[in-house]
Design a protein around this motif. Structure first.
Motif, PDB file in Angstrom:
ATOM      1  N   THR A 149       6.082  -2.729  -9.760  1.00 44.91           N
ATOM      2  CA  THR A 149       6.480  -3.626  -8.673  1.00 44.91           C
ATOM      3  C   THR A 149       5.262  -4.101  -7.898  1.00 44.91           C
ATOM      4  O   THR A 149       5.141  -5.285  -7.559  1.00 44.91           O
ATOM      5  CB  THR A 149       7.478  -2.926  -7.734  1.00 44.91           C
ATOM      6  N   VAL A 150       4.339  -3.181  -7.612  1.00 44.32           N
ATOM      7  CA  VAL A 150       3.109  -3.574  -6.922  1.00 44.32           C
ATOM      8  C   VAL A 150       2.339  -4.586  -7.768  1.00 44.32           C
ATOM      9  O   VAL A 150       1.879  -5.626  -7.270  1.00 44.32           O
ATOM     10  CB  VAL A 150       2.232  -2.345  -6.617  1.00 44.32           C
ATOM     11  N   ALA A 151       2.206  -4.298  -9.061  1.00 41.16           N
ATOM     12  CA  ALA A 151       1.480  -5.209  -9.954  1.00 41.16           C
ATOM     13  C   ALA A 151       2.168  -6.567 -10.043  1.00 41.16           C
ATOM     14  O   ALA A 151       1.513  -7.622 -10.039  1.00 41.16           O
ATOM     15  CB  ALA A 151       1.365  -4.578 -11.343  1.00 41.16           C
ATOM     16  N   ARG A 152       3.482  -6.554 -10.114  1.00 39.30           N
ATOM     17  CA  ARG A 152       4.254  -7.794 -10.203  1.00 39.30           C
ATOM     18  C   ARG A 152       4.016  -8.674  -8.976  1.00 39.30           C
ATOM     19  O   ARG A 152       3.830  -9.888  -9.070  1.00 39.30           O
ATOM     20  CB  ARG A 152       5.733  -7.445 -10.341  1.00 39.30           C
ATOM     21  N   ILE A 153       4.026  -8.038  -7.810  1.00 38.43           N
ATOM     22  CA  ILE A 153       3.819  -8.796  -6.574  1.00 38.43           C
ATOM     23  C   ILE A 153       2.393  -9.328  -6.504  1.00 38.43           C
ATOM     24  O   ILE A 153       2.159 -10.475  -6.106  1.00 38.43           O
ATOM     25  CB  ILE A 153       4.159  -7.916  -5.355  1.00 38.43           C
TER      26      ILE A 153
ATOM     27  N   GLU B 164       0.831  -1.203   0.000  1.00 37.00           N
ATOM     28  CA  GLU B 164       0.000   0.000   0.000  1.00 37.00           C
ATOM     29  C   GLU B 164       0.867   1.256   0.000  1.00 37.00           C
ATOM     30  O   GLU B 164       0.571   2.236  -0.694  1.00 37.00           O
ATOM     31  CB  GLU B 164      -0.928  -0.010   1.217  1.00 37.00           C
ATOM     32  N   ALA B 165       1.943   1.231   0.786  1.00 37.13           N
ATOM     33  CA  ALA B 165       2.839   2.390   0.821  1.00 37.13           C
ATOM     34  C   ALA B 165       3.502   2.613  -0.533  1.00 37.13           C
ATOM     35  O   ALA B 165       3.647   3.749  -0.998  1.00 37.13           O
ATOM     36  CB  ALA B 165       3.898   2.195   1.908  1.00 37.13           C
ATOM     37  N   ARG B 166       3.889   1.532  -1.200  1.00 38.00           N
ATOM     38  CA  ARG B 166       4.513   1.665  -2.521  1.00 38.00           C
ATOM     39  C   ARG B 166       3.508   2.195  -3.543  1.00 38.00           C
ATOM     40  O   ARG B 166       3.862   3.000  -4.418  1.00 38.00           O
ATOM     41  CB  ARG B 166       5.077   0.315  -2.978  1.00 38.00           C
ATOM     42  N   ALA B 167       2.262   1.764  -3.435  1.00 37.04           N
ATOM     43  CA  ALA B 167       1.233   2.262  -4.349  1.00 37.04           C
ATOM     44  C   ALA B 167       0.999   3.759  -4.145  1.00 37.04           C
ATOM     45  O   ALA B 167       0.821   4.513  -5.113  1.00 37.04           O
ATOM     46  CB  ALA B 167      -0.062   1.481  -4.146  1.00 37.04           C
ATOM     47  N   ILE B 168       0.997   4.196  -2.891  1.00 37.25           N
ATOM     48  CA  ILE B 168       0.855   5.629  -2.603  1.00 37.25           C
ATOM     49  C   ILE B 168       2.035   6.402  -3.175  1.00 37.25           C
ATOM     50  O   ILE B 168       1.876   7.468  -3.789  1.00 37.25           O
ATOM     51  CB  ILE B 168       0.737   5.853  -1.082  1.00 37.25           C
ATOM     52  N   GLU B 169       3.229   5.868  -2.987  1.00 39.26           N
ATOM     53  CA  GLU B 169       4.437   6.511  -3.512  1.00 39.26           C
ATOM     54  C   GLU B 169       4.369   6.620  -5.037  1.00 39.26           C
ATOM     55  O   GLU B 169       4.735   7.655  -5.618  1.00 39.26           O
ATOM     56  CB  GLU B 169       5.655   5.700  -3.077  1.00 39.26           C
ATOM     57  N   ALA B 170       3.891   5.569  -5.691  1.00 41.51           N
ATOM     58  CA  ALA B 170       3.765   5.588  -7.151  1.00 41.51           C
ATOM     59  C   ALA B 170       2.785   6.665  -7.603  1.00 41.51           C
ATOM     60  O   ALA B 170       3.035   7.385  -8.584  1.00 41.51           O
ATOM     61  CB  ALA B 170       3.305   4.216  -7.648  1.00 41.51           C
TER      62      ALA B 170
ATOM     63  N   VAL C 152      -2.239  -3.462 -12.197  1.00 35.72           N
ATOM     64  CA  VAL C 152      -1.697  -3.439 -13.558  1.00 35.72           C
ATOM     65  C   VAL C 152      -2.226  -2.211 -14.300  1.00 35.72           C
ATOM     66  O   VAL C 152      -1.507  -1.574 -15.077  1.00 35.72           O
ATOM     67  CB  VAL C 152      -2.048  -4.740 -14.307  1.00 35.72           C
ATOM     68  N   ALA C 153      -3.478  -1.857 -14.034  1.00 35.94           N
ATOM     69  CA  ALA C 153      -4.060  -0.667 -14.667  1.00 35.94           C
ATOM     70  C   ALA C 153      -3.328   0.599 -14.230  1.00 35.94           C
ATOM     71  O   ALA C 153      -3.056   1.488 -15.052  1.00 35.94           O
ATOM     72  CB  ALA C 153      -5.544  -0.569 -14.320  1.00 35.94           C
ATOM     73  N   ARG C 154      -3.002   0.699 -12.948  1.00 34.58           N
ATOM     74  CA  ARG C 154      -2.276   1.885 -12.463  1.00 34.58           C
ATOM     75  C   ARG C 154      -0.889   1.963 -13.095  1.00 34.58           C
ATOM     76  O   ARG C 154      -0.426   3.047 -13.469  1.00 34.58           O
ATOM     77  CB  ARG C 154      -2.189   1.847 -10.941  1.00 34.58           C
ATOM     78  N   ALA C 155      -0.236   0.827 -13.203  1.00 33.14           N
ATOM     79  CA  ALA C 155       1.080   0.818 -13.845  1.00 33.14           C
ATOM     80  C   ALA C 155       0.966   1.207 -15.316  1.00 33.14           C
ATOM     81  O   ALA C 155       1.812   1.934 -15.852  1.00 33.14           O
ATOM     82  CB  ALA C 155       1.722  -0.562 -13.700  1.00 33.14           C
TER      83      ALA C 155
END
Length: 304
Positions: free
Chosen positions: A183-187, A159-165, A200-203
């Motif tokens: 990275t979030v999508a990959r995980i 969640e923190a990485r998604a916020i950072e992105a 994946v959509a956000r990426a």
């Protein structure tokens, strides 16, 4: 415990056995921006990050009248430092094996007084005031410490990485936003495919803003694999996601780089390859780091 009663060794440094009452964290970004416990420090003049961190943590120690533990992630030198700071202003660094062992006990101790969700609220407040630099640095600090404590695949770390992105996207740093979101999508593709499509959509949204053709190709091919895997599993349900998947394929085809078939690369195959290959490794903590060592009676803000 008063500073006069703090146990000391033969070198007049606080003894390692003096137990810390609370545990803080600090973060130094590559540009020198400095965070202590979810607060961005004002760095006036030529003040160095290590001095600002020690001053801030020493204030906690003086207020408590007891030693304070701290973990510093310093991206300017690519190192983790584990500190003990004492009420008299003195400090020392310790090796990792002299601290609580990694695991739930250490994680719980480090997060008990300052819950991650409270920090997320502060990040959101900065973003709402359009203080995007502050919000981004705080998000980076949170993600770095959560990843160090819990691992990259932990839910809070994700969640923190998604916020950072997202904050990187708002700042116009689409390359970094793409890397973080991928990275979030990959995980998610590894650990919970049913929840992967929104990530994946956000990426993809960040990737669509890229101009560097090499990055467009490299990142786009990974996105295409992700979308095709979701389609093969019957999880490409939202029309907007279907449109994004087609947009990735179309852009790659225009450059002759579309990937045929559904053979998934290691990045999205469970248990293979690093989950966050772009995360630069940190040197482990060790004893005696001079920039975080102070003798007793050191005045706040004095020169190193």
């Amino acid at each position: 415990m008063s500073s006069e009663l703090t146990p000391r060794d033969k070198g007049n440094l606080p003894a390692l056995g003096a137990p810390p009452l609370i545990r803080l964290d600090a973060y130094v970004a590559e540009d020198g921006s400095t965070v202590v416990n979810g607060h961005l420090l004002e760095m006036g003049g030529m003040r160095q990050p290590n001095e600002a961190i020690l001053d801030a943590i020493a204030m906690f120690a003086r207020t408590l009248g007891a030693p304070v533990a701290a973990t510093v992630i310093d991206r300017s030198v690519m190192q983790v430092a584990r500190l003990r700071v004492y009420p008299d202003g003195s400090s020392r660094t310790i090796a990792d094996d002299e601290d609580l062992p990694p695991g739930r006990e250490r994680t719980a101790a480090e997060e008990a007084a300052f819950p991650p969700l409270a920090r997320v609220e502060r990040i959101i407040q900065h973003a709402q005031r359009e203080e995007l630099h502050a919000a981004f640095v705080l998000a980076s600090a949170l993600r770095e410490h959560l990843t160090l404590r819990r691992g990259a695949e932990d839910e809070l770390s994700l969640e923190a990485r998604a916020i950072e992105a997202y904050l990187a996207y708002l700042r116009g740093d689409y390359m970094l936003s793409t890397v973080l979101a991928l990275t979030v999508a990959r995980i998610r593709c590894r650990t919970d495919l049913n929840r992967a499509a929104p990530e994946v959509a956000r990426a993809t949204a960040a990737w669509q803003r890229l101009l560097d053709e090499r990055q467009v190709t490299t990142r786009g091919q990974e996105l295409q694999h992700m979308w095709e895997r979701l389609a093969a599993e019957g999880l490409l349900l939202e029309p907007s996601h279907q449109a994004m998947a087609q947009a990735v394929r179309s852009r790659l085809e225009r450059h002759g780089q579309a990937v045929a078939g559904l053979a998934a690369p290691p990045a999205v195959t469970a248990g293979e390859g690093p989950v966050a290959p772009e995360d630069k490794p940190l040197k482990p903590t060790r004893r005696g780091l001079r920039r975080f060592t102070r003798r007793p009676g050191r005045s706040t803000g004095s020169a190193p």
